[in-house]
Design a protein around this motif. Structure first.
Motif, PDB file in Angstrom:
ATOM      1  N   LYS A  36     -12.179   4.071   4.565  1.00  0.00           N
ATOM      2  CA  LYS A  36     -12.000   4.141   3.114  1.00  0.00           C
ATOM      3  C   LYS A  36     -11.237   5.407   2.790  1.00  0.00           C
ATOM      4  CE  LYS A  36     -15.743   5.198   0.648  1.00  0.00           C
ATOM      5  NZ  LYS A  36     -15.264   6.398   0.034  1.00  0.00           N
ATOM      6  N   LEU A  37     -11.076   5.660   1.500  1.00  0.00           N
ATOM      7  CA  LEU A  37     -10.381   6.872   1.069  1.00  0.00           C
ATOM      8  C   LEU A  37     -11.374   7.916   0.593  1.00  0.00           C
ATOM      9  CD1 LEU A  37      -7.430   5.477  -1.090  1.00  0.00           C
ATOM     10  CD2 LEU A  37      -7.422   6.045   1.338  1.00  0.00           C
ATOM     11  N   TYR A  39     -11.585   9.881  -2.166  1.00  0.00           N
ATOM     12  CA  TYR A  39     -10.948   9.945  -3.485  1.00  0.00           C
ATOM     13  C   TYR A  39     -11.999  10.395  -4.492  1.00  0.00           C
ATOM     14  CZ  TYR A  39      -7.377   8.993  -6.915  1.00  0.00           C
ATOM     15  OH  TYR A  39      -6.428   9.138  -7.886  1.00  0.00           O
ATOM     16  N   SER A  49      -4.713   4.832  -5.464  1.00  0.00           N
ATOM     17  CA  SER A  49      -5.702   4.649  -4.396  1.00  0.00           C
ATOM     18  C   SER A  49      -5.537   3.281  -3.732  1.00  0.00           C
ATOM     19  CB  SER A  49      -7.123   4.849  -4.927  1.00  0.00           C
ATOM     20  OG  SER A  49      -7.484   3.835  -5.835  1.00  0.00           O
ATOM     21  N   ALA A  52      -2.636   3.584  -1.276  1.00  0.00           N
ATOM     22  CA  ALA A  52      -3.024   4.378  -0.107  1.00  0.00           C
ATOM     23  C   ALA A  52      -3.968   3.589   0.791  1.00  0.00           C
ATOM     24  CB  ALA A  52      -3.658   5.695  -0.554  1.00  0.00           C
ATOM     25  N   PHE A  53      -4.868   2.810   0.192  1.00  0.00           N
ATOM     26  CA  PHE A  53      -5.788   2.016   0.989  1.00  0.00           C
ATOM     27  C   PHE A  53      -5.022   0.989   1.832  1.00  0.00           C
ATOM     28  CE2 PHE A  53      -8.419  -1.677   1.855  1.00  0.00           C
ATOM     29  CZ  PHE A  53      -9.469  -1.091   2.549  1.00  0.00           C
ATOM     30  N   LEU A  56      -3.857   2.693   4.894  1.00  0.00           N
ATOM     31  CA  LEU A  56      -4.975   2.891   5.820  1.00  0.00           C
ATOM     32  C   LEU A  56      -5.339   1.585   6.515  1.00  0.00           C
ATOM     33  CD1 LEU A  56      -7.386   4.421   7.058  1.00  0.00           C
ATOM     34  CD2 LEU A  56      -8.643   3.943   4.941  1.00  0.00           C
ATOM     35  N   GLU A 101      -6.427  10.310  11.365  1.00  0.00           N
ATOM     36  CA  GLU A 101      -6.659  11.210  10.227  1.00  0.00           C
ATOM     37  C   GLU A 101      -5.834  12.492  10.340  1.00  0.00           C
ATOM     38  OE1 GLU A 101     -11.285   9.996   9.143  1.00  0.00           O
ATOM     39  OE2 GLU A 101     -10.899  11.759  10.397  1.00  0.00           O
ATOM     40  N   ILE A 109      -6.680  12.190   3.275  1.00  0.00           N
ATOM     41  CA  ILE A 109      -7.504  11.449   2.311  1.00  0.00           C
ATOM     42  C   ILE A 109      -8.156  10.219   2.941  1.00  0.00           C
ATOM     43  CG2 ILE A 109      -6.245  12.295   0.312  1.00  0.00           C
ATOM     44  CD1 ILE A 109      -4.927   9.484   0.145  1.00  0.00           C
ATOM     45  N   PHE A 110      -7.877   9.974   4.223  1.00  0.00           N
ATOM     46  CA  PHE A 110      -8.525   8.875   4.920  1.00  0.00           C
ATOM     47  C   PHE A 110      -9.919   9.307   5.355  1.00  0.00           C
ATOM     48  CE2 PHE A 110      -4.234   7.164   6.744  1.00  0.00           C
ATOM     49  CZ  PHE A 110      -3.920   6.635   5.510  1.00  0.00           C
ATOM     50  N   THR A 158      -4.859  15.031  -4.535  1.00  0.00           N
ATOM     51  CA  THR A 158      -4.880  13.738  -3.840  1.00  0.00           C
ATOM     52  C   THR A 158      -3.762  12.842  -4.358  1.00  0.00           C
ATOM     53  OG1 THR A 158      -7.278  13.917  -3.554  1.00  0.00           O
ATOM     54  CG2 THR A 158      -6.305  11.729  -3.280  1.00  0.00           C
TER      55      THR A 158
END
Length: 173
Positions: A36-37, A39, A49, A52-53, A56, A101, A109-110, A158
């Motif tokens: 997850k993030l 955040y 977010s 970004a997810f 990931l 990471e 942010i991971f 972030t």
């Protein structure tokens, strides 16, 4: 806290996620990855977010594809998360997670946790690593404990990291 009801919902999501992780460990008798993030703040499901997810998720699928036995995407007040049962040792999975990471421009942010068969997440500290603060690069746990930075400051940093990543400006994140 601004919205206590929302924070209760976020905490409930976290408890449900952990319960699912435990169920998957019981079913597969294998370590489980939760990605997850990190955040901060109340709105963990905004456009940045979400973008970004996706990064990931794709990284995790690429890096763990040969070990993946099960995958589920969770959505809720605590943001999106991916849960994977893995056919790899928890130690090797955590080493690979730390590598992602530490090396990816969004890696700060991971949050990639690996749960062993005892349903306990392996810590970066067990591998001689700590998570740096997103603002000042001191140990993140210390900054959180000392409340060195405001939620607003962390969210702003972030968001800047995510925006710069998608603009291709990873040096100024």
């Amino acid at each position: 806290m601004k919205n206590e009801k929302l924070w209760e919902l976020i905490l409930t999501d976290r408890e449900k996620r952990y319960d699912l992780i435990c169920e998957i460990i019981e079913k597969y008798k294998k370590p489980v990855l939760c990605g997850k993030l990190n955040y901060a703040g109340e709105n963990k499901n905004n456009e940045l977010s979400q973008k970004a997810f996706k990064v990931l998720l794709n990284l995790l699928k690429d890096n763990f594809k040969e070990y993946m036995l099960y995958e589920k995407i969770l959505e809720g007040y605590d943001g999106k998360a991916v849960i994977m049962a893995l056919n790899i040792s928890p130690i090797n999975a955590k080493k690979l997670s730390i590598s992602i990471e530490d090396s990816h421009p969004l890696g700060r942010i991971f949050d990639i946790d690996i749960y062993d068969l005892n349903k306990v997440p392996l810590s970066r500290r067990e591998f001689g690593r700590s998570r740096p603060c997103i603002i000042c690069t001191d140990d993140a746990r210390e900054c959180i404990a000392l409340k060195k930075h405001s939620f607003e400051e962390v969210i702003k940093k972030t968001d800047k990291i995510i925006i710069n990543y998608f603009k291709g400006d990873n040096e100024n994140a």
